[in-house]
Scaffold this motif. Structure first.
Motif, PDB file in Angstrom:
ATOM      1  N   PRO A   1      -2.657   2.366  -9.159  1.00 49.07           N
ATOM      2  CA  PRO A   1      -2.556   2.720  -7.677  1.00 49.07           C
ATOM      3  C   PRO A   1      -3.124   3.906  -7.190  1.00 49.07           C
ATOM      4  CG  PRO A   1      -0.184   2.850  -8.596  1.00 49.07           C
ATOM      5  CD  PRO A   1      -1.481   2.434  -9.698  1.00 49.07           C
TER       6      PRO A   1
ATOM      7  N   ASP B   1      -1.840   3.178  -2.256  1.00 45.12           N
ATOM      8  CA  ASP B   1      -1.525   2.217  -3.550  1.00 45.12           C
ATOM      9  C   ASP B   1      -2.722   1.112  -3.527  1.00 45.12           C
ATOM     10  OD1 ASP B   1       1.182   1.974  -4.760  1.00 45.12           O
ATOM     11  OD2 ASP B   1       1.677   2.693  -2.969  1.00 45.12           O
TER      12      ASP B   1
ATOM     13  N   SER C   1       4.000   5.897  -6.648  1.00 44.42           N
ATOM     14  CA  SER C   1       2.432   5.644  -7.272  1.00 44.42           C
ATOM     15  C   SER C   1       2.330   6.658  -8.347  1.00 44.42           C
ATOM     16  CB  SER C   1       1.239   5.762  -6.204  1.00 44.42           C
ATOM     17  OG  SER C   1       1.176   4.809  -5.398  1.00 44.42           O
TER      18      SER C   1
ATOM     19  N   LEU D   1       5.657   0.994  -2.129  1.00 46.52           N
ATOM     20  CA  LEU D   1       4.369   1.713  -1.845  1.00 46.52           C
ATOM     21  C   LEU D   1       4.474   3.200  -1.756  1.00 46.52           C
ATOM     22  CD1 LEU D   1       3.307  -1.032   0.867  1.00 46.52           C
ATOM     23  CD2 LEU D   1       2.556  -0.546  -1.580  1.00 46.52           C
ATOM     24  N   SER D   2       3.452   3.755  -1.934  1.00 45.89           N
ATOM     25  CA  SER D   2       3.412   5.321  -1.867  1.00 45.89           C
ATOM     26  C   SER D   2       3.822   5.782  -0.859  1.00 45.89           C
ATOM     27  CB  SER D   2       2.221   5.955  -2.510  1.00 45.89           C
ATOM     28  OG  SER D   2       1.056   5.436  -1.601  1.00 45.89           O
TER      29      SER D   2
END
Length: 407
Positions: A12, A17, A193, A247-248
């Motif tokens: 990712p 991501d 990530s 998610l980042s």
């Protein structure tokens, strides 16, 4: 040209991501066998980034393959990847190059961690040589690898080439310092990530080390159940357990909220509120605490093929603050300083229509003449930006080959 990659996989992007297609190539033989036996083997790896995606650039570019092949034959591990919007990667070019910079940071972070955890290619001094597992070997199930904390990497120096062709070279020479990049991964928040990238590097390096050990013992591995797509690529997926991955952008938002909450609590304490509350109650929860991992900073070199200078670099980045405008007497260019402080090779042709030969000559002369400069350049007569002219690609390859053996 390049053989089939040893590993094809995705990671990712630390920006948002988006899955980035990546490849790792291991040489069939590592040179300096005596250095391996004596414990002085140096890990050497090179990353080659591709040209501008909107113009068809991707990691299958023939010049990327040509350069990577020469480096691979020099006994150096090679990594390539697709920027967002290139190949089968989702997303699109960010125009300001900030997304592509984060994409390069993502792969560089993976590559350094992967290289750091590799065992030497030969551990038995009685062996005269070792043929490593054939390229194209599928990955073992990635969930079966041992956890990151169980690995004890073999101490060894590490040399990393940060390279690129055309637009890829523009991103490469404008990256933050490697110490800054590695610090993002050293304190990666669980499920982010950065943490996913680190875990994938750990698992893949473990699998490679296991393959080498098995091959040295004369045994083969059963990889029939390895997860593969029809193309042989390990498809995405997460290293973290379900429920941990985030998610980042959500990770950053969560951490920011925690920090703001801690700051507010500390301010209340400073005003005499919650006097009976211990400082421990203000700590970030254990699930959010970073898991430190320290990697010695590698020795960095730069390889720039057909570098893009202003004004073309400004158009490619829409005149953003990323754009590289060169050195002025009052504001030294960080990119230029970086290239003179590290071993750097720039190769360009005198027929390059993206950046004039006159501008490239002036740039190269300026950097070469800096005190204690480690920058070197090679101008190939008759070569254009795409190296299609007769005989010029072989000259470029010879130049890269000679340089690669010296790093």
């Amino acid at each position: 040209m390049l053989p089939e990659p040893t590993y094809s996989f995705t990671i990712p992007s630390v920006r948002d991501d988006i899955d980035l297609e990546c490849r790792i190539y291991h040489p069939t033989r590592f040179r300096n066998r005596e250095a391996v036996v004596s414990g002085k083997w140096t890990k050497r790896g090179a990353i080659i980034a591709h040209p501008y995606a909107p113009l068809g650039g991707c990691y299958d570019d023939p010049i990327v393959a040509s350069v990577a092949s020469v480096i691979l034959k020099s006994g150096i591990i090679v990594g390539t990847f697709n920027f967002r919007g290139a190949g089968a990667c989702k997303g699109h070019t960010t125009w300001t190059a900030k997304g592509e910079t984060d994409d390069y940071i993502s792969f560089l972070g993976f590559f350094v961690h992967y290289m750091h955890l590799l065992d030497p290619p030969m551990t038995n001094s009685a062996s005269s040589s070792i043929h490593l597992p054939a390229s194209g070997s599928p990955l073992l199930p990635i969930k079966s690898a041992a956890p990151e904390s169980e690995f004890v990497p073999v101490p060894s120096p590490m040399n990393i080439v940060i390279g690129g062709y055309s637009y890829g070279s523009l991103i490469a020479m404008n990256l933050p310092g490697v110490d800054t990049i590695l610090s993002r991964f050293e304190t990666a928040i669980r499920g982010s990530s950065e943490a996913e990238i680190r875990l994938r590097a750990t698992n893949m390096s473990h699998q490679w080390n296991k393959k080498v050990q098995e091959r040295q013992r004369g045994r083969s591995l059963n990889v029939e159940n390895a997860p593969r797509s029809p193309s042989g690529m390990l498809c995405g997926g997460d290293e973290s357990e379900p429920g941990v991955r985030r998610l980042s952008r959500d990770s950053r938002r969560s951490v920011d909220l925690v920090r703001r909450s801690v700051d507010r609590s500390r301010k209340r304490l400073s005003r005499g509120r919650y006097l009976g509350e211990s400082d421990d109650s203000l700590d970030v929860s254990a699930t959010e605490r970073p898991t430190p991992v320290a990697i010695p900073e590698p020795r960095i070199s730069f390889l720039l093929l057909s570098p893009v200078l202003p004004p073309m670099s400004s158009f490619a980045t829409m005149f953003s603050e990323f754009s590289w405008f060169g050195r002025t007497s009052s504001s030294p260019c960080v990119a230029n300083d970086k290239l003179t402080r590290h071993v750097t090779l720039a190769i360009y042709g005198d027929k390059d229509f993206f950046t004039s030969s006159k501008k490239l000559d002036k740039w190269a002369s300026q950097l070469t003449s800096e005190p204690h400069s480690m920058f070197r350049a090679r101008k190939v007569i008759g070569a254009g930006h795409f190296w299609h002219e007769e005989g010029v690609e072989s000259i470029m390859q010879d130049t890269v080959r000679e340089w690669a053996y010296g790093i």
